[in-house]
Design a protein around this motif. Sequence first.
Motif, PDB file in Angstrom:
ATOM      1  N   VAL A  97       0.841  -1.198   0.000  1.00  0.00           N
ATOM      2  CA  VAL A  97       0.000   0.000   0.000  1.00  0.00           C
ATOM      3  C   VAL A  97       0.878   1.250   0.000  1.00  0.00           C
ATOM      4  O   VAL A  97       0.621   2.210  -0.741  1.00  0.00           O
ATOM      5  CB  VAL A  97      -0.948   0.017   1.213  1.00  0.00           C
ATOM      6  CG1 VAL A  97      -1.726   1.328   1.276  1.00  0.00           C
ATOM      7  CG2 VAL A  97      -1.921  -1.152   1.151  1.00  0.00           C
ATOM      8  N   VAL A  98       1.915   1.247   0.827  1.00  0.00           N
ATOM      9  CA  VAL A  98       2.833   2.392   0.884  1.00  0.00           C
ATOM     10  C   VAL A  98       3.467   2.620  -0.484  1.00  0.00           C
ATOM     11  O   VAL A  98       3.522   3.757  -0.987  1.00  0.00           O
ATOM     12  CB  VAL A  98       3.927   2.181   1.948  1.00  0.00           C
ATOM     13  CG1 VAL A  98       4.860   3.388   2.004  1.00  0.00           C
ATOM     14  CG2 VAL A  98       3.310   1.934   3.320  1.00  0.00           C
ATOM     15  N   ASP A  99       3.939   1.555  -1.115  1.00  0.00           N
ATOM     16  CA  ASP A  99       4.568   1.671  -2.433  1.00  0.00           C
ATOM     17  C   ASP A  99       3.589   2.199  -3.476  1.00  0.00           C
ATOM     18  O   ASP A  99       3.939   3.038  -4.313  1.00  0.00           O
ATOM     19  CB  ASP A  99       5.106   0.319  -2.885  1.00  0.00           C
ATOM     20  CG  ASP A  99       6.346  -0.119  -2.121  1.00  0.00           C
ATOM     21  OD1 ASP A  99       7.082   0.765  -1.637  1.00  0.00           O
ATOM     22  OD2 ASP A  99       6.576  -1.336  -2.001  1.00  0.00           O
ATOM     23  N   ASP A 146       8.892   3.690   9.508  1.00  0.00           N
ATOM     24  CA  ASP A 146       9.014   5.071   9.069  1.00  0.00           C
ATOM     25  C   ASP A 146       9.207   5.061   7.561  1.00  0.00           C
ATOM     26  O   ASP A 146       9.623   4.058   6.985  1.00  0.00           O
ATOM     27  CB  ASP A 146      10.219   5.763   9.719  1.00  0.00           C
ATOM     28  CG  ASP A 146       9.947   6.161  11.163  1.00  0.00           C
ATOM     29  OD1 ASP A 146       8.780   6.409  11.499  1.00  0.00           O
ATOM     30  OD2 ASP A 146      10.905   6.201  11.956  1.00  0.00           O
ATOM     31  N   VAL A 147       8.923   6.191   6.921  1.00  0.00           N
ATOM     32  CA  VAL A 147       9.125   6.312   5.478  1.00  0.00           C
ATOM     33  C   VAL A 147      10.314   7.220   5.211  1.00  0.00           C
ATOM     34  O   VAL A 147      10.409   8.318   5.764  1.00  0.00           O
ATOM     35  CB  VAL A 147       7.880   6.888   4.778  1.00  0.00           C
ATOM     36  CG1 VAL A 147       8.176   7.155   3.307  1.00  0.00           C
ATOM     37  CG2 VAL A 147       6.720   5.927   4.888  1.00  0.00           C
ATOM     38  N   ALA A 148      11.217   6.761   4.363  1.00  0.00           N
ATOM     39  CA  ALA A 148      12.350   7.580   3.934  1.00  0.00           C
ATOM     40  C   ALA A 148      12.253   7.776   2.424  1.00  0.00           C
ATOM     41  O   ALA A 148      12.152   6.804   1.668  1.00  0.00           O
ATOM     42  CB  ALA A 148      13.673   6.905   4.283  1.00  0.00           C
ATOM     43  N   GLY A 192      16.027   3.734  15.021  1.00  0.00           N
ATOM     44  CA  GLY A 192      15.478   2.791  15.981  1.00  0.00           C
ATOM     45  C   GLY A 192      14.158   2.176  15.588  1.00  0.00           C
ATOM     46  O   GLY A 192      13.363   1.778  16.450  1.00  0.00           O
ATOM     47  N   ARG A 193      13.916   2.080  14.290  1.00  0.00           N
ATOM     48  CA  ARG A 193      12.661   1.529  13.799  1.00  0.00           C
ATOM     49  C   ARG A 193      12.847   1.081  12.362  1.00  0.00           C
ATOM     50  O   ARG A 193      13.701   1.623  11.646  1.00  0.00           O
ATOM     51  CB  ARG A 193      11.571   2.599  13.854  1.00  0.00           C
ATOM     52  CG  ARG A 193      10.162   2.060  13.717  1.00  0.00           C
ATOM     53  CD  ARG A 193       9.179   3.191  13.807  1.00  0.00           C
ATOM     54  NE  ARG A 193       7.806   2.691  13.882  1.00  0.00           N
ATOM     55  CZ  ARG A 193       6.740   3.430  13.635  1.00  0.00           C
ATOM     56  NH1 ARG A 193       6.879   4.708  13.298  1.00  0.00           N
ATOM     57  NH2 ARG A 193       5.532   2.919  13.713  1.00  0.00           N
ATOM     58  N   ALA A 194      12.065   0.091  11.924  1.00  0.00           N
ATOM     59  CA  ALA A 194      12.132  -0.337  10.532  1.00  0.00           C
ATOM     60  C   ALA A 194      11.816   0.839   9.611  1.00  0.00           C
ATOM     61  O   ALA A 194      10.975   1.684   9.938  1.00  0.00           O
ATOM     62  CB  ALA A 194      11.145  -1.477  10.282  1.00  0.00           C
ATOM     63  N   VAL A 195      12.480   0.889   8.488  1.00  0.00           N
ATOM     64  CA  VAL A 195      12.319   2.003   7.548  1.00  0.00           C
ATOM     65  C   VAL A 195      11.912   1.471   6.176  1.00  0.00           C
ATOM     66  O   VAL A 195      12.490   0.518   5.668  1.00  0.00           O
ATOM     67  CB  VAL A 195      13.626   2.821   7.418  1.00  0.00           C
ATOM     68  CG1 VAL A 195      13.492   3.875   6.312  1.00  0.00           C
ATOM     69  CG2 VAL A 195      13.956   3.487   8.748  1.00  0.00           C
ATOM     70  N   HIS A 196      10.915   2.110   5.597  1.00  0.00           N
ATOM     71  CA  HIS A 196      10.453   1.785   4.248  1.00  0.00           C
ATOM     72  C   HIS A 196      11.029   2.827   3.294  1.00  0.00           C
ATOM     73  O   HIS A 196      10.837   4.018   3.492  1.00  0.00           O
ATOM     74  CB  HIS A 196       8.923   1.810   4.200  1.00  0.00           C
ATOM     75  CG  HIS A 196       8.344   1.395   2.887  1.00  0.00           C
ATOM     76  ND1 HIS A 196       7.867   0.134   2.643  1.00  0.00           N
ATOM     77  CD2 HIS A 196       8.187   2.082   1.722  1.00  0.00           C
ATOM     78  CE1 HIS A 196       7.431   0.050   1.406  1.00  0.00           C
ATOM     79  NE2 HIS A 196       7.610   1.227   0.820  1.00  0.00           N
TER      80      HIS A 196
END
Length: 263
Positions: free
Chosen positions: A113-115, A193-195, A220-224
């Motif tokens: 969905v993010v993609d 988080d989104v980068a 400190g968190r998974a990043v998309h």
Amino acid sequence: MQSFRAASSDALAALAERVEGSATAADDLFSVAASLRAEGALRRFVTDASLPDDARSGLVAELFDGKVESGTVELLKDAVRRRWTRSRDLADALEHLGVVAAVRSSGQEAGRVVDELFAVRGLVDDNAALRDAFSDRARSAADKAGLVDNLLGGKVLPATLVLVKQALAGTHRSVAAALEEYERVAADAYGQDVATVRVARPLDDRETDRLTTALSQQYGRAVHLNVVVDPAVIGGIKVEIDGDVIDGTISSRLDAARRKIAG
């Protein structure tokens, strides 16, 4: 859409834990948010902390029982019992929760969905005719929704389709801004988080993995990663995440050198 502060932030966090993952719940929450925005007297009443909790929750139950799912009614009753920093925060929070409901309805495909939201935002940014069609006030909401169906139907997840249509509601300064906000909320609902990464050429799998690992460790968190290939970068990389900008591009160094010479 504004960020949430103080009591509103606490209320939103508590409510988010209760949101069901379904497209119907998302539509219900978007609909109630629109009603609150349209009816100022109702919005002020249900957010007036000086009134009894039962009066506020009883009113929303009377207004929305039978019109939205029972789970949504219970969530609304909980929402109006909470404290909100600003009256308008409640409607914004319900829209936010609607996004969460849509994302959760996609299950393990939330990352997709993010993609897809990112891809649609790029399409809108790059297509002036599409932007004009989406922002044309002479076109009805149904007409714009039909345009989205023709453009994306069968090509994206149902949750993405729901969110793109909601982005047309006009609650943000532009459709692209709404989609960007929904990307962030979607990633957060997925625990990430989104980068946004700008590079001169596509990253290979090894580079993508190294960057993802480095950013995840730093924040400190998974990043998309949303990767944008931009020839103007020339070389190097620019990363935007959580309001931070990490600019290691050759173009930025050249600009700095030009300013130093000019100064």
